[in-house]
Design a protein around this motif. Structure first.
Motif, short mmCIF file in Angstrom:
data_model
loop_
_atom_site.label_atom_id
_atom_site.label_comp_id
_atom_site.label_asym_id
_atom_site.label_seq_id
_atom_site.Cartn_x
_atom_site.Cartn_y
_atom_site.Cartn_z
N THR A 145 4.94 50.22 59.70
CA THR A 145 4.78 49.45 58.62
C THR A 145 4.59 47.54 58.56
OG1 THR A 145 7.10 49.01 60.19
CG2 THR A 145 7.46 50.70 58.28
N ILE A 146 3.76 47.45 59.76
CA ILE A 146 2.73 45.99 59.05
C ILE A 146 2.10 46.27 57.55
CG2 ILE A 146 0.41 47.54 59.98
CD1 ILE A 146 2.12 44.08 61.48
N TRP A 147 2.48 47.02 56.96
CA TRP A 147 1.77 47.23 55.49
C TRP A 147 2.84 47.57 54.42
CZ3 TRP A 147 -3.08 45.56 56.79
CH2 TRP A 147 -3.46 45.55 57.73
N SER A 148 4.09 47.37 54.91
CA SER A 148 5.42 48.29 54.30
C SER A 148 5.60 47.07 52.93
CB SER A 148 6.99 47.87 54.73
OG SER A 148 7.09 46.35 55.39
N VAL A 149 5.13 45.18 52.53
CA VAL A 149 4.82 44.66 51.44
C VAL A 149 3.53 45.27 50.49
CG1 VAL A 149 5.97 42.89 52.58
CG2 VAL A 149 3.95 42.92 52.96
N ILE A 150 3.08 46.32 50.62
CA ILE A 150 1.76 46.21 49.92
C ILE A 150 2.07 47.38 48.97
CG2 ILE A 150 -0.45 47.18 50.07
CD1 ILE A 150 -1.41 45.86 52.59
N PRO A 151 2.39 47.34 47.66
CA PRO A 151 2.50 47.74 46.97
C PRO A 151 1.78 49.56 46.63
CG PRO A 151 1.90 45.75 45.59
CD PRO A 151 1.75 45.10 47.09
N ASP A 152 2.75 50.46 46.48
CA ASP A 152 2.08 51.94 46.94
C ASP A 152 0.86 52.22 46.53
OD1 ASP A 152 3.50 53.34 48.50
OD2 ASP A 152 2.65 55.41 46.72
N ALA A 153 0.28 51.91 45.81
CA ALA A 153 -0.71 52.48 44.21
C ALA A 153 -1.34 51.60 45.36
CB ALA A 153 -0.71 51.66 43.08
N GLU A 154 -1.74 50.39 45.46
CA GLU A 154 -2.96 50.01 46.44
C GLU A 154 -2.97 50.37 47.54
OE1 GLU A 154 -3.40 45.69 45.80
OE2 GLU A 154 -1.58 45.35 44.36
N LEU A 155 -1.49 50.97 48.09
CA LEU A 155 -1.60 50.55 49.78
C LEU A 155 -2.52 53.00 49.71
CD1 LEU A 155 -0.85 50.98 53.05
CD2 LEU A 155 1.25 51.99 52.18
N ARG A 156 -2.42 53.31 48.42
CA ARG A 156 -3.27 54.29 48.81
C ARG A 156 -4.76 54.42 48.74
NH1 ARG A 156 -0.41 59.10 47.11
NH2 ARG A 156 1.77 58.74 46.70
N GLY A 157 -5.05 53.43 47.88
CA GLY A 157 -6.38 52.87 48.24
C GLY A 157 -6.85 52.51 49.62
N LEU A 158 -6.13 51.37 50.44
CA LEU A 158 -6.69 51.66 51.32
C LEU A 158 -6.68 52.58 52.41
CD1 LEU A 158 -6.78 48.87 53.28
CD2 LEU A 158 -3.88 49.04 53.46
N ALA A 159 -5.69 54.01 52.00
CA ALA A 159 -6.09 54.78 52.90
C ALA A 159 -7.40 55.48 52.60
CB ALA A 159 -4.61 56.15 52.14
N GLU A 160 -7.76 55.69 51.30
CA GLU A 160 -9.22 55.90 51.05
C GLU A 160 -10.00 55.37 52.07
OE1 GLU A 160 -9.68 55.45 46.57
OE2 GLU A 160 -7.81 57.14 46.25
N ILE A 161 -9.91 54.38 52.36
CA ILE A 161 -11.29 54.12 53.08
C ILE A 161 -10.92 53.10 54.34
CG2 ILE A 161 -12.16 52.33 51.49
CD1 ILE A 161 -10.48 49.82 52.39
N THR A 162 -9.83 53.87 54.98
CA THR A 162 -9.09 54.27 56.99
C THR A 162 -9.54 55.48 57.24
OG1 THR A 162 -7.19 52.94 56.00
CG2 THR A 162 -6.87 54.37 58.17
N MET A 163 -9.81 55.89 58.25
CA MET A 163 -10.40 56.41 58.81
C MET A 163 -9.34 56.94 59.77
SD MET A 163 -14.94 55.65 59.76
CE MET A 163 -14.65 53.76 60.75
N ILE A 164 -8.76 58.62 59.66
CA ILE A 164 -8.77 58.90 61.39
C ILE A 164 -9.69 59.84 62.74
CG2 ILE A 164 -7.01 60.67 61.94
CD1 ILE A 164 -6.21 60.89 58.87
N LYS A 165 -9.36 58.96 63.51
CA LYS A 165 -9.74 59.86 64.95
C LYS A 165 -8.97 60.13 65.75
CE LYS A 165 -13.31 57.47 68.49
NZ LYS A 165 -13.92 56.33 69.33
N LYS A 166 -9.85 61.36 66.41
CA LYS A 166 -8.54 62.07 67.75
C LYS A 166 -9.36 61.58 68.52
CE LYS A 166 -6.86 65.70 64.52
NZ LYS A 166 -6.83 66.85 64.93
N VAL A 167 -8.54 61.18 69.64
CA VAL A 167 -9.12 60.44 71.75
C VAL A 167 -8.21 61.92 71.91
CG1 VAL A 167 -9.52 58.31 70.33
CG2 VAL A 167 -6.67 58.78 71.25
N MET A 168 -8.80 62.05 73.08
CA MET A 168 -8.54 63.03 74.75
C MET A 168 -7.72 62.27 75.28
SD MET A 168 -9.46 65.98 73.00
CE MET A 168 -8.69 66.61 73.55
N LYS A 169 -7.05 63.01 75.74
CA LYS A 169 -6.09 61.81 77.46
C LYS A 169 -7.96 61.40 78.00
CE LYS A 169 -3.37 62.76 80.59
NZ LYS A 169 -2.20 64.36 81.88
N GLY A 170 -7.37 60.79 79.05
CA GLY A 170 -8.17 59.89 79.61
C GLY A 170 -9.30 58.89 79.09
#
Length: 606
Positions: A145-170
């Motif tokens: 919710t650090i981004w909760s005030v951003i309009p939803d349509a623009e948040l979707r644009g932000l989602a397109e340039i955000t990456m997901i990274k999986k990290v292993m224990k340790g």
């Protein structure tokens, strides 16, 4: 059997084009038509994923619940949209609920049919994967919710340039001293922050890291290690700074986080702060909790019953029971009342520890010092008509009560003015409770219990005007003088100004204490002086309470900007009423708060 119009709808669907008609027919034969009325649930969050749906007619709202139990609107979807596919692809429980808006007709694809289509058409499968990635990141950003005030349509644009990274224990994610050019958000799992001469901090879902380094152009002050298999969202520095430049509430939110976490780096911030949110009046402040009334009624009722038993049964055990309960009823109710005014408080156990610790330390210390300072005379021989005696007693007792408070107020967790008021009240009332019991004990062996009970009832009724109020005021003085006040929202005064405030608070407490104990020649003058001192103390106390609540409310609003979710049917989302416990610092925050105002870590319902 689905209508021919639905069949034509499927054939024309962008994701299904190019599939041979005979192959598509095999899928269509397995599809079932589902009809829903307004408000009916098509999918329920956290349920098992067995199928997905293609919206044929009507619209649906996709909603989820964030970490603190608030309903979030993730999307509003219409004909042609696919829902429920995330659970099937990832083989997880439903990540959101889907509710009909008006009448809705949807086409159900069971798992075998969905997998058959995925194998049949690479275009279908790849398109679904792309859609899933964006939806997942969008959902994670909404819940973070650090981004909760951003309009939803623009948040979707932000989602397109955000990456997901999986990290292993340790796995080491960032090393201490490394240059950081990314903003990290934890979407699942646990990440531990390790640093030299710093306590370990564990970040979990909703927490983030890197804002300090990106805003101050400094290197990482921690090493980040995955405690378990985790998933993080990564946003580039340019995108992060662009968002802060465009959205003032987010900028203010992160500046406040920086002020809480690393106040010594505030001078290095490379972006403009902008105007801060200010509470204009007390009308917008949330209503104080009234649970203290329960404690007052239970303890007061118990004391009344024990008083009657002690009067009529003449048992020594009933007298002792009445003595103990009578000694604590006023002080405990007073501390509970003051604590109820606090928005970001600590658990009762911690406040109780201050109450007990001060009683154990301050009473013997004050007793010893009074006999040394006042020429080793007995307490009952003190002449309180001589001003130096009550003044000396007040100085000794207020200093003794403040010992525990000095240790507490100098810790980083004691950040707000209200902390000083609450712990000061607890310290003073711990002293007052034992003092009342000692005074009552003097009358315990009298033939009648009236003397003891009269002392206890009188001290219980007068307790709000005495030790708790004075020590709360004096502890605020210590808070003003401490380094923690420099980071408060009540003003960054110069050192000499803070020390002047500290001395004024302490002297006010000592003078009120001395006047309360001073023996005037006339009983009427004595009563008038006690009344004046009592109301003067309460006036100062309530002024501090109002100011402290405004400060807490200010920080809460800075860290948790108000947002409105246009959800049409949220009746199935339970309203949460309990306070939220912060795993980072042990604070209790109001329901609905998303980030702790004391340490800025994400809150969550257990």
């Amino acid at each position: 059997m689905i209508p021919n119009t639905a069949v034509d709808f499927l054939r024309d669907h962008p994701l299904l084009r190019g599939i041979p008609d005979d192959e598509l027919r095999n899928v269509i034969d397995a599809i079932k038509l589902v009809s829903l009325e307004d408000g009916q649930r098509l999918l329920m969050e956290a349920s098992t994923s067995k199928d997905c749906f293609i919206i044929w007619q009507g619209k649906v709202q996709v909603t989820s619940v964030n970490l603190v139990g608030k309903a979030l609107l993730l999307a509003e979807l219409g004909p042609g949209e696919l829902v429920g596919e995330i659970g099937l692809i990832r083989n997880l429980q439903r990540s959101a609920s889907v509710t009909a808006i008006g009448q809705v007709r949807a086409l159900r694809l069971d798992r075998p049919s969905f997998e058959y289509l995925a194998n049949l058409s690479p275009l279908f499968y790849e398109s679904v994967l792309v859609n899933i990635r964006i939806r997942m990141i969008h959902s994670m950003l909404r819940k973070a919710t650090i981004w909760s005030v951003i309009p939803d349509a623009e948040l979707r644009g932000l989602a397109e340039i955000t990456m997901i990274k999986k990290v292993m224990k340790g796995e080491e994610i960032i090393a201490e001293g490394a240059v950081i050019d990314q903003f990290l958000m934890i979407s699942s799992g646990s990440i531990e922050l390790r640093g030299r001469k710093r306590r370990k901090i564990v970040l979990r879902e909703g927490d983030f890291y890197g804002e300090t380094e990106l805003l101050t152009d400094t290197v990482s002050s921690h090493t980040l290690i995955a405690v378990e298999d985790s998933e993080i969202l990564i946003m580039g520095k340019l995108e992060f700074l662009t968002i802060l430049d465009y959205y003032a509430p987010v900028r203010q939110q992160l500046i406040k986080v920086l002020n809480i976490r690393t106040p010594h780096l505030m001078e290095k911030v490379t972006i403009a702060f902008g105007e801060e949110f200010i509470v204009e009046d007390n009308e917008s402040l949330p209503k104080a909790k009234d649970k203290w009334m329960d404690q007052l009624l239970w303890l007061g009722g118990g004391f009344l019953v024990l008083s009657l038993l002690a009067l009529f049964l003449h048992s020594q055990w009933w007298k002792i029971a009445a003595l103990i309960v009578g000694g604590v009823v006023g002080p405990v109710a007073f501390v509970a009342f003051v604590r109820s005014q606090q928005l970001v408080g600590f658990r009762q156990m911690r406040v109780g520890l201050v109450f007990v610790s001060t009683a154990i330390v301050a009473i013997p210390l004050a007793w010893y010092l009074e006999r040394i300072w006042l020429f080793e005379v007995k307490a009952n021989s003190f002449d309180f008509s001589q001003l130096y005696v009550p003044l000396s007693v007040a100085l000794i007792e207020e200093t003794a009560k403040l010992l525990i408070c000095v240790i507490l107020v100098r810790t980083r967790k004691i950040q707000f003015l209200m902390d000083a008021v609450v712990f000061g009240a607890a310290a003073g009332m711990g002293f007052a409770a034992v003092e009342s019991i000692i005074y009552g004990w003097v009358h315990l062996d009298e033939a009648s219990s009236l003397g003891m009970l009269a002392v206890l009832w009188m001290r219980a009724l007068l307790s709000p005007f005495g030790h708790g109020t004075w020590t709360a005021i004096a502890t605020v003085g210590i808070w003003y003088a401490s380094s923690m006040h420099k980071n408060s929202n009540l003003g960054n005064g110069k050192p000499w100004t803070r020390w002047r405030h500290a001395m004024e608070m302490f002297l006010a407490a000592v003078v009120m204490h001395a006047l309360w104990n001073y023996r005037f020649e006339s009983g009427l003058i004595k009563a008038g002086a006690m009344t004046l001192v009592g109301f003067m103390g309460l006036y100062l106390l309530f002024s501090l309470l109002r100011r402290g609540r405004r400060e807490e409310f200010h920080v809460l609003n800075m860290l948790n900007p108000t947002t409105h979710e246009a959800i049409l049917h949220d009746d199935q989302v339970k309203t949460m009423t309990q306070e939220l416990y912060c795993e980072g610092c042990g604070s209790m925050s109001p329901q609905g708060t998303r980030y702790c105002a004391r340490c800025s870590q994400a809150l969550r319902i257990k």
